[in-house]
Design an enzyme around this catalytic site. Sequence first.
Site, PDB file in Angstrom:
ATOM      1  N   HIS A   1      -1.305  -0.807   4.796  1.00 27.60           N
ATOM      2  CA  HIS A   1       0.120  -0.666   4.446  1.00 27.60           C
ATOM      3  C   HIS A   1       0.995  -1.367   5.489  1.00 27.60           C
ATOM      4  O   HIS A   1       2.180  -1.064   5.636  1.00 27.60           O
ATOM      5  CB  HIS A   1       0.585   0.815   4.402  1.00 27.60           C
ATOM      6  CG  HIS A   1       0.037   1.626   3.272  1.00 27.60           C
ATOM      7  ND1 HIS A   1      -0.153   2.987   3.374  1.00 27.60           N
ATOM      8  CD2 HIS A   1      -0.344   1.287   2.028  1.00 27.60           C
ATOM      9  CE1 HIS A   1      -0.634   3.454   2.239  1.00 27.60           C
ATOM     10  NE2 HIS A   1      -0.759   2.434   1.397  1.00 27.60           N
TER      11      HIS A   1
ATOM     12  N   GLU B   1       7.471  -4.061  -0.566  1.00 27.12           N
ATOM     13  CA  GLU B   1       6.362  -4.906  -0.125  1.00 27.12           C
ATOM     14  C   GLU B   1       6.393  -6.274  -0.800  1.00 27.12           C
ATOM     15  O   GLU B   1       6.034  -7.279  -0.185  1.00 27.12           O
ATOM     16  CB  GLU B   1       5.035  -4.201  -0.432  1.00 27.12           C
ATOM     17  CG  GLU B   1       4.819  -3.012   0.484  1.00 27.12           C
ATOM     18  CD  GLU B   1       3.643  -2.142   0.074  1.00 27.12           C
ATOM     19  OE1 GLU B   1       3.822  -1.311  -0.833  1.00 27.12           O
ATOM     20  OE2 GLU B   1       2.566  -2.298   0.654  1.00 27.12           O
TER      21      GLU B   1
ATOM     22  N   ARG C   1      -1.082 -10.117  -2.258  1.00 30.13           N
ATOM     23  CA  ARG C   1      -1.364  -8.995  -1.362  1.00 30.13           C
ATOM     24  C   ARG C   1      -2.876  -8.915  -1.193  1.00 30.13           C
ATOM     25  O   ARG C   1      -3.612  -8.757  -2.169  1.00 30.13           O
ATOM     26  CB  ARG C   1      -0.840  -7.709  -1.966  1.00 30.13           C
ATOM     27  CG  ARG C   1      -1.174  -6.529  -1.101  1.00 30.13           C
ATOM     28  CD  ARG C   1      -0.714  -5.224  -1.702  1.00 30.13           C
ATOM     29  NE  ARG C   1      -1.029  -4.174  -0.755  1.00 30.13           N
ATOM     30  CZ  ARG C   1      -1.332  -2.936  -1.127  1.00 30.13           C
ATOM     31  NH1 ARG C   1      -1.348  -2.602  -2.400  1.00 30.13           N
ATOM     32  NH2 ARG C   1      -1.622  -2.028  -0.220  1.00 30.13           N
TER      33      ARG C   1
ATOM     34  N   ASN D   1      -0.253  -8.615  -7.054  1.00 32.39           N
ATOM     35  CA  ASN D   1      -0.997  -7.500  -6.468  1.00 32.39           C
ATOM     36  C   ASN D   1      -2.100  -7.154  -7.459  1.00 32.39           C
ATOM     37  O   ASN D   1      -1.852  -6.498  -8.473  1.00 32.39           O
ATOM     38  CB  ASN D   1      -0.050  -6.314  -6.231  1.00 32.39           C
ATOM     39  CG  ASN D   1      -0.725  -5.180  -5.489  1.00 32.39           C
ATOM     40  OD1 ASN D   1      -1.946  -5.205  -5.273  1.00 32.39           O
ATOM     41  ND2 ASN D   1       0.050  -4.179  -5.110  1.00 32.39           N
TER      42      ASN D   1
ATOM     43  N   ARG E   1      -7.292  10.436  -1.968  1.00 32.29           N
ATOM     44  CA  ARG E   1      -8.166  10.270  -0.793  1.00 32.29           C
ATOM     45  C   ARG E   1      -8.018  11.441   0.157  1.00 32.29           C
ATOM     46  O   ARG E   1      -6.907  11.948   0.348  1.00 32.29           O
ATOM     47  CB  ARG E   1      -7.809   8.986  -0.041  1.00 32.29           C
ATOM     48  CG  ARG E   1      -8.091   7.734  -0.819  1.00 32.29           C
ATOM     49  CD  ARG E   1      -7.812   6.492   0.035  1.00 32.29           C
ATOM     50  NE  ARG E   1      -7.381   5.407  -0.810  1.00 32.29           N
ATOM     51  CZ  ARG E   1      -6.316   4.648  -0.586  1.00 32.29           C
ATOM     52  NH1 ARG E   1      -5.568   4.817   0.487  1.00 32.29           N
ATOM     53  NH2 ARG E   1      -6.009   3.698  -1.430  1.00 32.29           N
TER      54      ARG E   1
END
Length: 400
Positions: free
Chosen positions: A181, A385, A92, A11, A242
Amino acid sequence: MTDRPVVLVLNAGSSSLKYQLVEPGSGERIATGIVERIGSDDASARHEQAGETVESHGAVADHKDALHTALDLFAQAGTDLRSTDLVAVGHRVVHGGRRFSEPVVLDDEAVAAIDDLSSLAPLHNPVNLAGVRAMREILPEVPQVAVFDTAFFHDLPAHAATYAIDDEIARRYDIRRYGFHGTSHEFVSAAAADFLGRPASEVNLVVLHLGNGASASAVRGGRAVDTSMGLTPLEGLVMGTRSGDLDPAIVAYLERVADMDVDAVDTMLNKNAGLKGLCGENDFRTITAWIEEGDERARLAYDVYIHRLRRYIGAYMVDLGRVDAIVFTAGVGENAATVRADALAGLEGFGIRVDPDANAIRSHDARRISPDDAPVAVLVVPTDEELAIARKALELVRAG
Ligand code: AMP
């Protein structure tokens, strides 16, 4: 192929590289590590394997250098990656655009196509690709697989994927709601159905991935029918840094009255908004401590966060019509009992109840936090993940 294939999952972020060596079959983590402050003279790397930690400090110029650092740490921990049963590297990749709805083996053409999508995800795809390019050079004999954050949402119904703007402009510039996601929402949806002991095709779920980034999705029978993130991961819930949803006129207004250019507004909304913008902090643990001390900015930040979350829960209940479970996951969703309780407070009339004792239990396992007789199950399901990426990468190289 070997009996116990392993997959290295990468990642790559702008200044960090996280990696895990995973055995997809058992889910065992053989090693995990992170290289931080890539591009600086005081980068650091930490690698954990078999209960031991090895570290290194010093200059790390770029992602290729970071991968060499990781390989060195593997060697120090007693593992030569090239002599393991490494069958794939899973990357990813944040944005798959319209093109990628499934994982893909990374040949030159796929790399170029992901590069072409960089304008849609300028903060993510170029750095994801830096990891891909470096790994292809270092381990050219090992298949590299991209797993896309957008893939689970590629077939959102048109009414959920479409922005109400000039359709000619939307088509020309590929403007639609992509969702992110997705690897987590898909993994957690399947795990929630498992937990309920029912086929995924029969359950309707509201999935709340609440981490530093946060997103909600409505999943009907294993397929996403709505999600809170859009063209980019900026839309939707209030996140660590965010803003999530806002009146788009704010952007033009700031450019006109505050002398901020496009990049300044983009940075403000992505890096200095959300919880951090509201109270100066994006970690929920600190915010909770501040609230207990009576900090009013932290209180307002929390209230705005919860208000937005409840709005999405309501919207997705209506989207789905029948909801079997509401599922919390990721750092905040798995750990912050108060967020779970406040998000669902007062919804008894909709069949939604949280049992305070069950909610207070800390665990790494999937669990139910609603009373057994509540019509809607409320679950906490840890996301994974990396395991999901490792499994998808293995599946793809096996199929090939
Ligand atoms: P993630 O992006 O899924 O790794 O989630 C990271 C976020 O989870 C952190 O920024 C924290 O806000 C939150 N978090 C992690 N541990 C806890 C905890 N024990 N209690 C509350 N929030 C937590």
